[in-house]
Motif scaffolding. Structure first.
Motif, PDB file in Angstrom:
ATOM      1  N   VAL A 118     -58.777  31.163   2.004  1.00 51.44           N
ATOM      2  CA  VAL A 118     -58.899  31.531   3.200  1.00 51.44           C
ATOM      3  C   VAL A 118     -58.276  33.232   3.123  1.00 51.44           C
ATOM      4  O   VAL A 118     -58.321  34.235   3.964  1.00 51.44           O
TER       5      VAL A 118
ATOM      6  N   THR B 228     -65.565  31.439   5.424  1.00 52.34           N
ATOM      7  CA  THR B 228     -65.257  30.769   6.237  1.00 52.34           C
ATOM      8  C   THR B 228     -65.223  29.224   5.975  1.00 52.34           C
ATOM      9  O   THR B 228     -64.578  27.890   6.389  1.00 52.34           O
TER      10      THR B 228
ATOM     11  N   LEU C  30     -61.768  27.440   5.451  1.00 49.87           N
ATOM     12  CA  LEU C  30     -61.408  27.496   6.887  1.00 49.87           C
ATOM     13  C   LEU C  30     -61.721  26.395   7.087  1.00 49.87           C
ATOM     14  O   LEU C  30     -60.776  25.665   7.596  1.00 49.87           O
TER      15      LEU C  30
END
Length: 126
Positions: free
Chosen positions: A92, A114, A117
């Motif tokens: 991330v 994404t 995360l």
């Protein structure tokens, strides 16, 4: 919820293995270097060693995530969580750094960041 978290972490790891392949194995193929915004084969040849090195960072982050999942599911849960959080957190943060390179890198940063995360947050909640 741990299964869903593990799926996102595994997908993030798979994506980073794919990034490794692009950067370290396939870098000088025109379809790859064009994807990274290079203008010519000469540019790809010039940046090959940098991309090769960077690709291995992605591979090591993927390996950390997979090892963390393996430890989690073999009842070495504290070490597993630590590795998963470190690996996905690093993914991330790398995506966030990529956004500082310019607006054209926003989409690649979202693609890169994404899945880890989501996995990171879900692991925190378990």
């Amino acid at each position: 919820m741990i299964i869903v978290a593990a799926v996102f972490v595994a997908l993030a790891a798979a994506l980073h293995v794919y990034i490794f392949l692009m950067e370290s194995v396939w870098w000088t193929q025109p379809s790859i270097w064009k994807r990274f915004g290079l203008a010519s084969q000469a540019d790809a040849d010039t940046t090959r060693s940098m991309a090769y090195n960077q690709g291995f960072y992605n591979l090591f982050l993927a390996a950390g995530a997979v090892l963390g999942l393996t430890l989690w599911f073999t009842n070495v849960q504290q070490a597993g969580v630590a590795l998963v959080l470190f690996s996905t957190g690093s993914m991330v943060l790398a995506a966030l750094v990529l956004t500082t390179s310019g607006r054209r890198y926003l989409r690649p940063a979202l693609i890169q960041g994404t899945l880890p995360l989501i996995g990171f947050v879900l692991f925190l909640l378990t």
